[in-house]
Design an enzyme around this catalytic site. Sequence first.
Site, PDB file in Angstrom:
ATOM      1  N   LYS A 196      -0.014 -24.728  -6.325  1.00 40.76           N
ATOM      2  CA  LYS A 196       1.046 -24.826  -7.333  1.00 40.76           C
ATOM      3  C   LYS A 196       0.548 -24.181  -8.615  1.00 40.76           C
ATOM      4  CE  LYS A 196       2.205 -28.729  -9.748  1.00 40.76           C
ATOM      5  NZ  LYS A 196       2.488 -28.416 -11.162  1.00 40.76           N
ATOM      6  N   LYS A 212      10.059 -25.017 -13.768  1.00 38.06           N
ATOM      7  CA  LYS A 212      11.096 -25.985 -14.197  1.00 38.06           C
ATOM      8  C   LYS A 212      12.121 -25.379 -15.148  1.00 38.06           C
ATOM      9  CE  LYS A 212       8.068 -30.079 -13.869  1.00 38.06           C
ATOM     10  NZ  LYS A 212       6.719 -29.531 -13.730  1.00 38.06           N
ATOM     11  N   THR A 230       8.475 -37.952 -14.124  1.00 36.60           N
ATOM     12  CA  THR A 230       7.833 -39.285 -14.023  1.00 36.60           C
ATOM     13  C   THR A 230       7.320 -39.754 -15.382  1.00 36.60           C
ATOM     14  OG1 THR A 230       5.913 -38.112 -13.179  1.00 36.60           O
ATOM     15  CG2 THR A 230       7.218 -39.303 -11.576  1.00 36.60           C
ATOM     16  N   ARG A 275      -5.946 -33.243  -9.778  1.00 31.75           N
ATOM     17  CA  ARG A 275      -7.311 -33.659 -10.110  1.00 31.75           C
ATOM     18  C   ARG A 275      -8.118 -34.312  -8.993  1.00 31.75           C
ATOM     19  NH1 ARG A 275      -4.903 -36.241 -15.365  1.00 31.75           N
ATOM     20  NH2 ARG A 275      -3.219 -36.355 -13.826  1.00 31.75           N
ATOM     21  N   ASP A 297       5.896 -23.557 -10.354  1.00 26.67           N
ATOM     22  CA  ASP A 297       6.479 -24.759 -10.973  1.00 26.67           C
ATOM     23  C   ASP A 297       6.811 -24.477 -12.440  1.00 26.67           C
ATOM     24  OD1 ASP A 297       7.093 -27.416 -11.630  1.00 26.67           O
ATOM     25  OD2 ASP A 297       4.992 -28.021 -11.752  1.00 26.67           O
ATOM     26  N   ASP A 306      18.346 -23.876 -18.635  1.00 22.84           N
ATOM     27  CA  ASP A 306      19.014 -23.122 -19.699  1.00 22.84           C
ATOM     28  C   ASP A 306      20.462 -22.928 -19.263  1.00 22.84           C
ATOM     29  OD1 ASP A 306      19.574 -21.311 -21.883  1.00 22.84           O
ATOM     30  OD2 ASP A 306      17.462 -20.757 -21.903  1.00 22.84           O
TER      31      ASP A 306
HETATM   32  O1  C5P Z   1      -3.804 -34.041 -11.270  1.00 18.63           O
HETATM   33  P1  C5P Z   1      -2.577 -34.643 -10.637  1.00 18.63           P
HETATM   34  O2  C5P Z   1      -2.727 -34.939  -9.158  1.00 18.63           O
HETATM   35  O3  C5P Z   1      -2.041 -35.842 -11.423  1.00 18.63           O
HETATM   36  O4  C5P Z   1      -1.511 -33.461 -10.741  1.00 18.63           O
HETATM   37  C1  C5P Z   1      -0.165 -33.650 -10.406  1.00 18.63           C
HETATM   38  C2  C5P Z   1       0.580 -32.369 -10.684  1.00 18.63           C
HETATM   39  O5  C5P Z   1       1.972 -32.598 -10.438  1.00 18.63           O
HETATM   40  C3  C5P Z   1       0.485 -31.858 -12.112  1.00 18.63           C
HETATM   41  O6  C5P Z   1       0.551 -30.436 -12.068  1.00 18.63           O
HETATM   42  C4  C5P Z   1       1.724 -32.436 -12.783  1.00 18.63           C
HETATM   43  O7  C5P Z   1       2.158 -31.641 -13.859  1.00 18.63           O
HETATM   44  C5  C5P Z   1       2.717 -32.382 -11.623  1.00 18.63           C
HETATM   45  N1  C5P Z   1       3.830 -33.304 -11.737  1.00 18.63           N
HETATM   46  C6  C5P Z   1       3.689 -34.692 -11.824  1.00 18.63           C
HETATM   47  N2  C5P Z   1       4.792 -35.488 -11.912  1.00 18.63           N
HETATM   48  C7  C5P Z   1       6.016 -34.938 -11.898  1.00 18.63           C
HETATM   49  C8  C5P Z   1       6.181 -33.567 -11.793  1.00 18.63           C
HETATM   50  C9  C5P Z   1       5.053 -32.771 -11.704  1.00 18.63           C
HETATM   51  O8  C5P Z   1       2.571 -35.189 -11.817  1.00 18.63           O
HETATM   52  N3  C5P Z   1       7.080 -35.733 -11.921  1.00 18.63           N
END
Ligand code: C5P
Length: 236
Positions: free
Chosen positions: A33, A62, A120, A212, A60, A65
Amino acid sequence: MGKDVIVACDFAGAEAVYGFLDRFEGRKKPFVKIGMELFYAEGPDIVRQIKRRGHRIFLDLKLHDIPNTVKKAMAALSGLDVDICNLHAAGTRAMMEAALEGITRPDGTRPLLIAVTQLTSTDQQSMERDLLIREPMDRVVLHYAETAKAAGLDGVVCSPLEAGKIHERLGRGFLTVTPGVRFADGDRGDQKRVMTPAQARAAGSDYIVVGRPITAAADPVAAYERCVAEFVDGDE
Ligand code: C5P
């Protein structure tokens, strides 16, 4: 539609992301992603380079507009040969329909197009106070997903906690792409409502987005392979 793990490559620049991807040389190449941070820092060439390395890509960005602008922006993105791209369902059905037109190439092919429902990071209180939306969060998410499906989109980004209900209402074929995944013995970081890869599999998620727990692991390749084993192969 096979299940897969998508690695959130939230790196500040090209060098860091290539250093990370180099570790997978000779192994299964992860679906990655690319988000706003990397895309805005490096421009569209980062997408072409990563694609050339043989990875599938979820771009991603998003989009949100007026329909005409989103249609033209999607037409520009359609030349990048990504596998999934997205927009905000809050842009309305007309915006989603315009996006779908824009992302469809002259030969009729297109990437999958999915919608963000409510982020979220938005909770019930901020949704009511800042957006003046007073329905319960799960109803809002489901309604946005229904609107996305009516507009012809392929699925939504949602919490794994919502994936089951969305499939129940909108069918198995409507994709659920779910972030907020952590290993049972791992650090949650800033994610509050989390599931393990095995739980997300049981909940019916089609793709999990994991950042992460893989990118910051001492051994990212082992962490990725553990995710695939739990989520795709069903090993616990
Ligand atoms: O590091 P981590 O596993 O928390 O990364 C989750 C990824 O998913 C990040 O790129 C975050 O921006 C994305 N994301 C999220 N919740 C959402 C939409 C996207 O955590 N509702």
